[in-house]
Design an enzyme around this catalytic site. Structure first.
Site, short mmCIF file in Angstrom:
data_model
loop_
_atom_site.label_atom_id
_atom_site.label_comp_id
_atom_site.label_asym_id
_atom_site.label_seq_id
_atom_site.Cartn_x
_atom_site.Cartn_y
_atom_site.Cartn_z
N LYS A 164 0.86 -1.19 0.00
CA LYS A 164 0.00 0.00 0.00
C LYS A 164 0.89 1.23 0.00
O LYS A 164 2.02 1.19 0.50
CB LYS A 164 -0.88 0.03 1.25
CG LYS A 164 -2.13 0.86 1.08
CD LYS A 164 -3.18 0.09 0.31
CE LYS A 164 -4.44 0.88 0.09
NZ LYS A 164 -5.51 -0.01 -0.41
P1 NAD Z 1 -12.84 7.88 -2.59
O1 NAD Z 1 -11.79 8.85 -2.24
O2 NAD Z 1 -13.23 7.71 -4.02
O3 NAD Z 1 -14.19 8.18 -1.77
C1 NAD Z 1 -14.20 8.29 -0.40
C2 NAD Z 1 -15.60 8.71 0.04
O4 NAD Z 1 -15.65 8.71 1.47
C3 NAD Z 1 -15.98 10.13 -0.39
O5 NAD Z 1 -17.34 10.16 -0.71
C4 NAD Z 1 -15.72 10.95 0.88
O6 NAD Z 1 -16.50 12.14 0.93
C5 NAD Z 1 -16.16 9.95 1.92
N1 NAD Z 1 -15.59 10.22 3.23
C6 NAD Z 1 -14.34 10.55 3.54
N2 NAD Z 1 -14.21 10.72 4.87
C7 NAD Z 1 -15.42 10.48 5.40
C8 NAD Z 1 -15.95 10.49 6.71
N3 NAD Z 1 -15.17 10.82 7.75
N4 NAD Z 1 -17.26 10.18 6.88
C9 NAD Z 1 -18.01 9.85 5.82
N5 NAD Z 1 -17.58 9.82 4.57
C10 NAD Z 1 -16.31 10.13 4.36
O7 NAD Z 1 -12.34 6.47 -1.99
P2 NAD Z 1 -12.74 5.02 -2.46
O8 NAD Z 1 -11.77 4.59 -3.50
O9 NAD Z 1 -14.20 4.96 -2.73
O10 NAD Z 1 -12.40 4.16 -1.16
C11 NAD Z 1 -13.32 4.03 -0.08
C12 NAD Z 1 -12.90 2.87 0.80
O11 NAD Z 1 -12.87 1.67 0.02
C13 NAD Z 1 -11.49 2.99 1.39
O12 NAD Z 1 -11.51 2.38 2.67
C14 NAD Z 1 -10.64 2.17 0.46
O13 NAD Z 1 -9.46 1.69 1.06
C15 NAD Z 1 -11.60 1.04 0.13
N6 NAD Z 1 -11.31 0.33 -1.13
C16 NAD Z 1 -11.22 1.00 -2.31
C17 NAD Z 1 -10.99 0.30 -3.48
C18 NAD Z 1 -10.97 0.98 -4.83
O14 NAD Z 1 -10.95 0.27 -5.84
N7 NAD Z 1 -11.02 2.31 -4.92
C19 NAD Z 1 -10.80 -1.08 -3.44
C20 NAD Z 1 -10.89 -1.75 -2.22
C21 NAD Z 1 -11.16 -1.01 -1.08
#
Ligand code: NAD
Length: 419
Positions: A111
């Site tokens: 990561k």
């Molecule tokens: P992103 O940056 O696209 O979106 C994050 C979202 O969370 C946004 O809508 C933001 O406003 C919201 N957010 C941030 N802080 C917040 C809070 N304190 N309370 C409520 N909402 C909040 O990120 P993402 O890629 O969608 O990732 C989200 C989660 O999924 C993370 O934990 C990431 O590690 C996990 N994840 C992502 C992927 C991927 O393919 N992008 C794959 C596996 C896991």
């Protein structure tokens, strides 16, 4: 009211290591293998200087942690977030080791993170930050070494900059990152893949429980890549999506939000808060809604010892990484809540990243139908293996998932002759 187990506060990395140790005990794993898996193989800390638009220079701490590469090149996302410190990046790297093993992808776990606030930075500042970070970590990544992807605060554009900066040093190398734009060799279906995986495991679980989607209101925390696609695909699959939020708060409609209308509103530049046909709620209220399924899809450690008693959903699907602390996980599990763990529930993203990497190596593009079909095959197989083992051994889905993953990694370590 459930009494939660009180224990001294642990860092999230310590929590993941504890779960690993518990699994290792269950497997009777030898000490040599444990020694290798307790700590990451490599942790790189770099300082990333960026010329800001106002002429000043800001320096951001950046990390790339490679946890275990026994099963293949390191693979893992890159996070831009003010809280992306070494402990968080280590945690996420180790989760990637277990996630890739559980889904049987030929990758190890890694990561990256840069401690910055992307929402407060301009496009050109983020471009310069990404290029400098790429230069600083270029000597430890590579198409057969370590392949970054998007995570919180980064997206396909970030991957395009990273690929370009790496290419300036090493020649055109699309397979150095996944989750890049389709126009630059990204995979069709990658953007929706994590959400698609979440909805696939939810669908499998419903079938097992003989429950109808229409009778299962879903609340989704987070409306970024994962949350927004989860909401869209869950609605398409017939689940009433009653709540959705972002960092500023959420919206709620008891009988289900019109997700197409929400998407249209957002595409027109409106914020979630301004969506007219729903009530406004806070993120704390969202976690406590009277819904059947709660899907945290934003940050880590959002459901803790102090708020888990408020959770009313009887199913929690961990679309985010490490959204539950161990204490919350224990308390909810004791109460009978079914929790589909992150290393299973959000593995759709890395699965299609794997497809993207193989397409780049072959210089060949798959059609979206094939991507989605192969994704469904891998995720469904992983879900069923976890479910069967959890039934057989009377374990939670998380503990069963770790048993499968740790055993596979341990086998690779022995076969390579690391120990
Ligand atoms: P992103 O940056 O696209 O979106 C994050 C979202 O969370 C946004 O809508 C933001 O406003 C919201 N957010 C941030 N802080 C917040 C809070 N304190 N309370 C409520 N909402 C909040 O990120 P993402 O890629 O969608 O990732 C989200 C989660 O999924 C993370 O934990 C990431 O590690 C996990 N994840 C992502 C992927 C991927 O393919 N992008 C794959 C596996 C896991």
């Amino acid at each position: 009211m459930v009494t939660t187990i009180s224990r001294p506060a642990m860092s999230s990395y310590e929590e993941v290591v504890n779960l690993f140790e518990e699994t290792a005990d269950r497997l009777g794993l030898e000490e040599e293998v444990r020694l290798l898996l307790r700590k990451p193989y490599r942790e790189l800390h770099v300082e990333v200087p960026v010329r800001m638009d106002d002429g000043s220079v800001a320096v951001f701490p950046g990390y790339r942690v490679q946890h275990c590469g026994a099963r293949g090149p390191y693979k893992g996302g890159l996070r831009y977030h003010p809280d992306a410190d070494l402990d968080e990046v280590r945690t996420l790297a180790s989760l990637m080791t277990w996630k890739c093993a559980l889904t049987d992808l030929p990758f190890g776990g890694a990561k990256g993170g840069v401690q910055c606030d992307p929402a407060a930075m301009s496009e050109s500042e983020l471009n310069r930050l990404t290029r400098r970070y790429a230069q600083n970590i270029a000597h430890i990544i590579g198409i057969n070494r370590d392949i970054p992807a998007p995570d919180m605060g980064t997206n396909a554009q970030t991957m395009a900059w990273l690929m370009d900066a790496y290419g300036q040093l090493n020649g055109h190398t699309p397979g150095i990152v996944t989750g890049k734009p389709v126009a630059l060799g990204g995979s069709l279906g990658r953007e929706a893949a994590t959400g698609r995986g979440v909805v696939l495991v939810l669908g499998e679980l419903c079938r097992d429980l003989r429950r109808e989607p229409a009778a299962m209101p879903v609340a989704v925390q987070g409306n970024g890549n994962v949350g927004s696609w989860t909401a869209r695909l869950a609605a398409e699959a017939g689940f009433p999506v009653v709540a959705l939020s972002d960092i500023t708060g959420g919206i709620y409609a008891k009988d289900g939000l019109d997700i197409d209308a929400v998407c249209g509103h957002l595409a027109d530049g409106g914020g979630l808060a301004g969506f007219p046909d729903a009530d406004r709620i806070t993120n704390a209220e969202l976690l406590a809604l009277p819904c059947a399924v709660l899907i945290p899809a934003a940050g880590g450690d959002v459901i803790t010892e102090s708020n888990c008693d408020a959770v009313r959903a009887d199913i929690v699907i961990e679309a985010a990484n490490h959204p539950l602390t161990s204490a919350a996980d224990d308390a909810l599990t004791q109460r009978g809540t079914i929790i589909l763990p992150d290393i299973l529930a959000n593995a759709g993203g890395v699965t299609v990243s794997y497809f993207e990497w193989t397409q780049n190596i072959q210089s060949f593009r798959w059609e979206e139908g094939r991507v989605n079909e192969e994704l469904a095959r891998i995720i469904t197989h992983a879900y069923r293996s976890v479910r069967d083992l959890s039934r057989e051994q009377g374990l939670s889905m998380r503990r069963a998932a770790y048993l499968i993953a740790v055993e596979r990694v341990a086998e690779a370590i022995r076969l390579r002759g690391f120990v």
